[in-house]
Design an enzyme around this catalytic site. Structure first.
Site, PDB file in Angstrom:
ATOM      1  N   ASP A   1      73.989  53.278  33.320  1.00  0.00           N
ATOM      2  CA  ASP A   1      75.061  52.296  33.184  1.00  0.00           C
ATOM      3  C   ASP A   1      74.523  50.960  32.686  1.00  0.00           C
ATOM      4  OD1 ASP A   1      77.324  53.728  33.892  1.00  0.00           O
ATOM      5  OD2 ASP A   1      77.187  53.237  36.008  1.00  0.00           O
ATOM      6  N   LEU A   2      73.418  50.510  33.264  1.00  0.00           N
ATOM      7  CA  LEU A   2      72.887  49.198  32.911  1.00  0.00           C
ATOM      8  C   LEU A   2      72.395  49.161  31.466  1.00  0.00           C
ATOM      9  CD1 LEU A   2      70.975  48.397  36.209  1.00  0.00           C
ATOM     10  CD2 LEU A   2      73.214  47.564  35.505  1.00  0.00           C
TER      11      LEU A   2
END
Length: 409
Positions: A198-199
């Site tokens: 996600d990051l």
């Protein structure tokens, strides 16, 4: 801390009374995303000066407002937002509107006319029924940069599937190279301790958005950006993927060992562990000398990185026996004096106690009127000399800016 120009400042950031104009000042972002990848991208844009308008469901908001414990506490003693929400929503305005209603969708479409960027992470095609898809908004705002973040992209056999970080780490190969090797205690594929897919997706998305903004400003042409967690996870494999491409052999789990370097792992001390990161043969010889074993640096089994990898097990055992009797600080002092890269295995609380962390101001503290304590988040790692990052808004309360933003709509 220093501000990049030699000026000492407090290590904790407080919202300035006058916000310097960031490099994205004047850019307006409509944020239709939730959870982590999209909000991480838009928080980066907000830190850099963009006005980010976060659309949230009335009464519920972003899912992560409830992803706790831990939770914040409101001034009246009731439960506030989950800490998870705070990590990715600094600098934004929260507008509570129901896009499933014709009135709500219409209001958001009107907002989109005034925006430079839209970021959304609905399932592929999920916004079409509301008239908030790329084709619909492009028709009313040709300069719009429209970033779609999904699990698997806008096309392909898996385009319809939802994607969550954990499953993407698994499907994208990261878990196959993370964890103890087969046969070792606790051996099984492991996820990383934070949602790295996600990051990374958020960072790729923010980079792509800024590139597309340059194009839109130069040509007047907007475009859709298609970012998929699965694609990002594959890109994140980096040297592990090219190791496979070159060798034809899939990498496997190696615990804390490095596939291409040795020694490059944590070693025991009397009070914890220290990572020693040797990147070349001269650093290895310096390590051996610092540990009082200079002859080891020219041992035929260890003289070059390639042979050290072949003899990794015996090398690790010998070095571990040498470091085990040292306290962490004493070992690091000796190694740093010898020019050997090293660092302590810190717990999260110890990270922010590091003198370097305090000097660099890695903690942001902001006041939100409805909460009993200041909001603390991790500072942006971006340092710019002319247009510094400014922390002018804390993560917002649900619907805090609805009237302000929708007043003209």
């Amino acid at each position: 801390m220093t501000d990049g120009q030699g000026q000492d400042r407090l290590a904790t950031h407080h919202s300035p009374l006058v916000t310097p104009k960031g490099p994205l000042s004047g850019v307006r972002v409509l944020d239709l995303s939730r959870v982590l990848a999209g909000p991480w991208a838009t928080q980066t844009l907000a830190d850099l000066g963009a006005e980010v308008i976060k659309i949230e469901r009335p009464g519920a908001g972003d899912d992560t407002r409830l992803w706790g414990p831990p939770f914040t506490t409101r001034t009246d003693g009731s439960r506030g937002d989950a800490a998870y929400f705070l990590c990715a929503n600094r600098g934004k305005k929260s507008v509570a509107v129901d896009i499933a209603s014709p009135e709500g969708a219409g209001a958001v479409r009107k907002l989109a006319r005034t925006c430079d960027v839209v970021v959304e992470n609905f399932k592929t095609g999920g916004l079409k029924k509301y008239g908030l898809d790329w084709a619909s908004l492009k028709a009313i705002n040709p300069k719009l940069v429209y970033c779609s973040i999904t699990g698997f992209g806008q096309d392909g056999p898996d385009a319809h599937r939802a994607g969550y970080d954990y499953m993407i780490q698994a499907m994208g190969g990261l878990m196959s190279i993370t964890g103890q090797p087969d046969g070792a205690p606790g051996a099984e594929p492991m996820k990383v301790g934070v949602a790295v897919a996600d990051l990374f997706t958020g960072l790729y998305a923010s980079n792509a958005i800024m590139a597309a903004l340059l194009h839109a400003r130069a040509t007047g042409e907007g475009q859709q950006i298609d970012i998929a967690l699965f694609d990002v996870q594959a890109a994140m494999l980096a040297n592990q993927a090219t190791n496979y491409f070159v060798s034809g052999t899939a990498p496997t789990r190696m615990g804390n060992a490095h596939p291409n370097l040795a020694p490059y792992q944590p070693f025991p001390c009397t009070d914890g562990m220290v990572v020693i990161a040797v990147g070349n043969d001269s650093q290895f010889r310096a390590l051996c000398s610092a540990l009082g074993a200079a002859a080891m640096g020219t041992d035929p089994r260890y003289a070059t990185n390639a042979v050290r990898i072949e003899h990794r097990a015996t090398l690790s055992a010998e070095l571990s026996a040498m470091t085990a009797g040292h306290p962490m600080k004493g070992l690091m002092a000796v190694l740093e004096a010898a020019g050997v890269p090293c660092g302590p295995v810190n717990t999260v609380d110890q990270v922010f106690e590091e003198p370097q962390a305090r000097h660099r101001g890695l903690e942001v503290e902001q006041v939100r009127a409805d909460l009993s304590e200041p909001v603390r988040t991790v500072a942006s790692p971006i340092r710019m000399s002319a247009t510094p990052v400014a922390y002018d808004r804390p993560p917002p309360a649900l619907g805090e800016h609805t009237d302000e933003v929708l007043g003209d709509v």
